[in-house]
Design a protein around this motif. Structure first.
Motif, PDB file in Angstrom:
ATOM      1  N   PHE A 269       0.822  -1.210   0.000  1.00  0.00           N
ATOM      2  CA  PHE A 269       0.000   0.000   0.000  1.00  0.00           C
ATOM      3  C   PHE A 269       0.856   1.260   0.000  1.00  0.00           C
ATOM      4  CE2 PHE A 269      -3.255  -2.974   1.697  1.00  0.00           C
ATOM      5  CZ  PHE A 269      -4.232  -2.735   0.748  1.00  0.00           C
ATOM      6  N   SER A 270       2.039   1.201   0.628  1.00  0.00           N
ATOM      7  CA  SER A 270       2.937   2.358   0.582  1.00  0.00           C
ATOM      8  C   SER A 270       3.435   2.593  -0.839  1.00  0.00           C
ATOM      9  CB  SER A 270       4.120   2.135   1.524  1.00  0.00           C
ATOM     10  OG  SER A 270       3.690   2.037   2.865  1.00  0.00           O
ATOM     11  N   SER A 271       3.751   1.477  -1.535  1.00  0.00           N
ATOM     12  CA  SER A 271       4.205   1.604  -2.916  1.00  0.00           C
ATOM     13  C   SER A 271       3.108   2.148  -3.818  1.00  0.00           C
ATOM     14  CB  SER A 271       4.683   0.238  -3.422  1.00  0.00           C
ATOM     15  OG  SER A 271       5.120   0.311  -4.763  1.00  0.00           O
ATOM     16  N   VAL A 272       1.891   1.636  -3.621  1.00  0.00           N
ATOM     17  CA  VAL A 272       0.766   2.130  -4.415  1.00  0.00           C
ATOM     18  C   VAL A 272       0.508   3.603  -4.123  1.00  0.00           C
ATOM     19  CG1 VAL A 272      -1.729   1.929  -4.773  1.00  0.00           C
ATOM     20  CG2 VAL A 272      -0.314  -0.130  -4.640  1.00  0.00           C
ATOM     21  N   ALA A 273       0.566   3.978  -2.835  1.00  0.00           N
ATOM     22  CA  ALA A 273       0.340   5.378  -2.465  1.00  0.00           C
ATOM     23  C   ALA A 273       1.431   6.267  -3.032  1.00  0.00           C
ATOM     24  CB  ALA A 273       0.286   5.505  -0.945  1.00  0.00           C
ATOM     25  N   HIS A 274       2.694   5.770  -3.028  1.00  0.00           N
ATOM     26  CA  HIS A 274       3.786   6.566  -3.585  1.00  0.00           C
ATOM     27  C   HIS A 274       3.592   6.783  -5.084  1.00  0.00           C
ATOM     28  CE1 HIS A 274       7.828   8.117  -4.168  1.00  0.00           C
ATOM     29  NE2 HIS A 274       8.030   7.207  -5.113  1.00  0.00           N
ATOM     30  N   ARG A 275       3.195   5.721  -5.768  1.00  0.00           N
ATOM     31  CA  ARG A 275       2.967   5.854  -7.217  1.00  0.00           C
ATOM     32  C   ARG A 275       1.802   6.802  -7.491  1.00  0.00           C
ATOM     33  NH1 ARG A 275       0.191   2.578 -11.268  1.00  0.00           N
ATOM     34  NH2 ARG A 275       1.228   2.832 -13.286  1.00  0.00           N
ATOM     35  N   THR A 276       0.768   6.727  -6.683  1.00  0.00           N
ATOM     36  CA  THR A 276      -0.373   7.635  -6.835  1.00  0.00           C
ATOM     37  C   THR A 276       0.050   9.082  -6.586  1.00  0.00           C
ATOM     38  OG1 THR A 276      -1.887   5.881  -6.141  1.00  0.00           O
ATOM     39  CG2 THR A 276      -2.707   8.141  -6.047  1.00  0.00           C
ATOM     40  N   ASN A 277       0.891   9.276  -5.573  1.00  0.00           N
ATOM     41  CA  ASN A 277       1.368  10.630  -5.273  1.00  0.00           C
ATOM     42  C   ASN A 277       2.202  11.193  -6.411  1.00  0.00           C
ATOM     43  OD1 ASN A 277       0.117  10.653  -2.781  1.00  0.00           O
ATOM     44  ND2 ASN A 277       1.924   9.902  -1.684  1.00  0.00           N
ATOM     45  N   LYS A 278       3.016  10.317  -7.028  1.00  0.00           N
ATOM     46  CA  LYS A 278       3.815  10.788  -8.163  1.00  0.00           C
ATOM     47  C   LYS A 278       2.927  11.198  -9.333  1.00  0.00           C
ATOM     48  CE  LYS A 278       7.699  10.705  -8.582  1.00  0.00           C
ATOM     49  NZ  LYS A 278       8.718  11.758  -8.366  1.00  0.00           N
ATOM     50  N   ILE A 279       1.861  10.428  -9.551  1.00  0.00           N
ATOM     51  CA  ILE A 279       0.928  10.780 -10.639  1.00  0.00           C
ATOM     52  C   ILE A 279       0.234  12.105 -10.340  1.00  0.00           C
ATOM     53  CG2 ILE A 279      -1.193  10.090 -11.812  1.00  0.00           C
ATOM     54  CD1 ILE A 279      -0.314   7.187 -11.432  1.00  0.00           C
ATOM     55  N   VAL A 280      -0.225  12.248  -9.107  1.00  0.00           N
ATOM     56  CA  VAL A 280      -0.899  13.490  -8.712  1.00  0.00           C
ATOM     57  C   VAL A 280       0.067  14.663  -8.791  1.00  0.00           C
ATOM     58  CG1 VAL A 280      -2.019  14.674  -6.789  1.00  0.00           C
ATOM     59  CG2 VAL A 280      -2.575  12.292  -7.270  1.00  0.00           C
ATOM     60  N   GLN A 281       1.320  14.422  -8.389  1.00  0.00           N
ATOM     61  CA  GLN A 281       2.318  15.482  -8.449  1.00  0.00           C
ATOM     62  C   GLN A 281       2.560  15.916  -9.896  1.00  0.00           C
ATOM     63  OE1 GLN A 281       6.104  14.308  -6.891  1.00  0.00           O
ATOM     64  NE2 GLN A 281       6.868  16.388  -6.729  1.00  0.00           N
ATOM     65  N   GLY A 282       2.651  14.943 -10.818  1.00  0.00           N
ATOM     66  CA  GLY A 282       2.839  15.289 -12.228  1.00  0.00           C
ATOM     67  C   GLY A 282       1.671  16.077 -12.787  1.00  0.00           C
ATOM     68  N   LEU A 283       0.456  15.654 -12.432  1.00  0.00           N
ATOM     69  CA  LEU A 283      -0.721  16.391 -12.893  1.00  0.00           C
ATOM     70  C   LEU A 283      -0.764  17.799 -12.310  1.00  0.00           C
ATOM     71  CD1 LEU A 283      -3.425  13.578 -12.624  1.00  0.00           C
ATOM     72  CD2 LEU A 283      -2.312  14.430 -14.696  1.00  0.00           C
ATOM     73  N   THR A 284      -0.310  17.956 -11.072  1.00  0.00           N
ATOM     74  CA  THR A 284      -0.287  19.279 -10.445  1.00  0.00           C
ATOM     75  C   THR A 284       0.704  20.192 -11.144  1.00  0.00           C
ATOM     76  OG1 THR A 284      -0.852  18.276  -8.309  1.00  0.00           O
ATOM     77  CG2 THR A 284       0.060  20.492  -8.269  1.00  0.00           C
ATOM     78  N   VAL A 285       1.869  19.644 -11.507  1.00  0.00           N
ATOM     79  CA  VAL A 285       2.871  20.441 -12.225  1.00  0.00           C
ATOM     80  C   VAL A 285       2.333  20.874 -13.582  1.00  0.00           C
ATOM     81  CG1 VAL A 285       5.127  20.346 -13.336  1.00  0.00           C
ATOM     82  CG2 VAL A 285       4.827  19.451 -11.014  1.00  0.00           C
ATOM     83  N   LEU A 286       1.691  19.938 -14.292  1.00  0.00           N
ATOM     84  CA  LEU A 286       1.122  20.297 -15.590  1.00  0.00           C
ATOM     85  C   LEU A 286       0.058  21.377 -15.440  1.00  0.00           C
ATOM     86  CD1 LEU A 286       0.793  16.790 -17.294  1.00  0.00           C
ATOM     87  CD2 LEU A 286       2.457  18.599 -17.798  1.00  0.00           C
TER      88      LEU A 286
END
Length: 323
Positions: A252-269
């Motif tokens: 779940f930590s790995s899944v949450a980290h991957r989700t955070n990276k996706i959200v972070q990329g969308l936020t930057v865009l």
């Protein structure tokens, strides 16, 4: 029903077809399985002249009875849970079937499930002379219990091997783990094994306290070794449970980290395109007097401005290691 006579220390036991009376030296082991039609209490009464407690008889015939120890002035009784073999593709690995031991002065009676491999393993080792043959019922019970506990460790090793096989898939966020039911079943079995070890230790402690005879120093040491052996299995089962919990947390930590990276990329865009949208929105307003609309290079100036703003923001996020 199988009958073995142990004459004295170190002598190979003799397989008998029947027994008329108990020997003055050594002891006799009569092994019964629950699917036999022979009434084992009649055999015990014929050889010893003693009656078996009705509740003890009922407990011996219950293959799911938890481990415990009891007795009378004539005999000691010990119920100990063993593990029956299962197929390799089965998820249910921890399948306990109890075995009952009735210990008289010169007689040992065991009542167990026909699937219990520990008893057959002891008999095979007797034939192969791989054991130091006991001279008392206590010694033989100790040998059988030790082999039972060895099977506990085999089950925990197999359980840990199966968990290792799915651990890589469990912690890989790109390959979502779907077989949660199997994983939780393995955890439940490890917990069940730990509880069973605790009950077995309690049964051994009660047996040692309430035993009719006085144990020798060597017998106490062997009983303590058996208790420690069960304790190691319990610790192993507890470690398997912790490994499962840690693997689930990592998943779940790995899944949450991957989700955070996706959200972070969308936020930057979104942060990059927000000023671009603002600029294009301004020049999309329908006012008559806008000086830049009639300028020959206005279009190229706005495109350059958009590129400069987007490039500047992109460079900023990269330097801050946000993107």
């Amino acid at each position: 029903m199988q009958i073995f006579q142990f004459s004295r220390q170190g002598v190979i036991p003799t397989r008998l077809d029947s027994i008329e009376h108990l020997p003055d030296e050594g002891f006799v082991w009569i092994d019964f399985t629950r699917d036999e039609t022979v009434d084992w209490t009649d055999e015990a009464h014929r050889l010893t002249g003693m009656q078996i407690n009705v509740e003890h008889v009922s407990d011996s015939l219950n293959e799911n009875h938890p481990s415990y120890s009891d007795g009378t002035e004539d005999y000691d009784m010990l119920v100990f849970q063993a593990l029956t073999p299962v197929t390799l593709d089965s998820q249910q690995m921890i399948v306990p079937k109890s075995a009952a031991f009735f210990m008289f002065d010169h007689l040992l009676i065991s009542v167990r499930s026909p699937q219990n491999e520990s008893f057959e393993s002891v008999k095979r080792k007797f034939c192969e002379t791989k054991l130091r043959f006991p001279s008392t019922p206590f010694g033989l019970v100790h040998v059988i219990l030790d082999i039972m506990v060895d099977r506990y460790m085999m089950i925990t090793d197999e359980l840990e091997h199966r968990l290792e096989a799915i651990s890589d898939e469990l912690i890989d966020p790109k390959s979502p783990f779907a077989d949660w039911q199997q994983l939780m079943a393995y955890r439940k079995q490890a917990h069940g094994l730990e509880l069973m070890c605790g009950k077995n230790i309690d049964a051994l402690d009660t047996w040692r306290r309430e035993m009719r005879m006085e144990l020798s120093e060597n017998q106490r040491i062997r009983l303590n070794d058996l208790r420690e052996h069960i304790g190691r299995v319990s610790m192993h089962a507890d470690a398997v449970q912790r490994d499962i919990e840690i693997a689930v947390q990592l998943h779940f930590s790995s899944v949450a980290h991957r989700t955070n990276k996706i959200v972070q990329g969308l936020t930057v865009l979104s942060a990059i395109f927000f000023p671009l949208t603002l600029i294009t929105g301004i020049y999309g307003m329908n006012f008559k007097y806008m000086p830049e609309l009639e300028w020959r290079y206005g279009y190229f100036m706005v495109l350059g401005l958009l590129a400069a703003v987007a490039g500047g923001l992109l460079l900023f996020f990269k330097r801050r290691r946000i993107l």
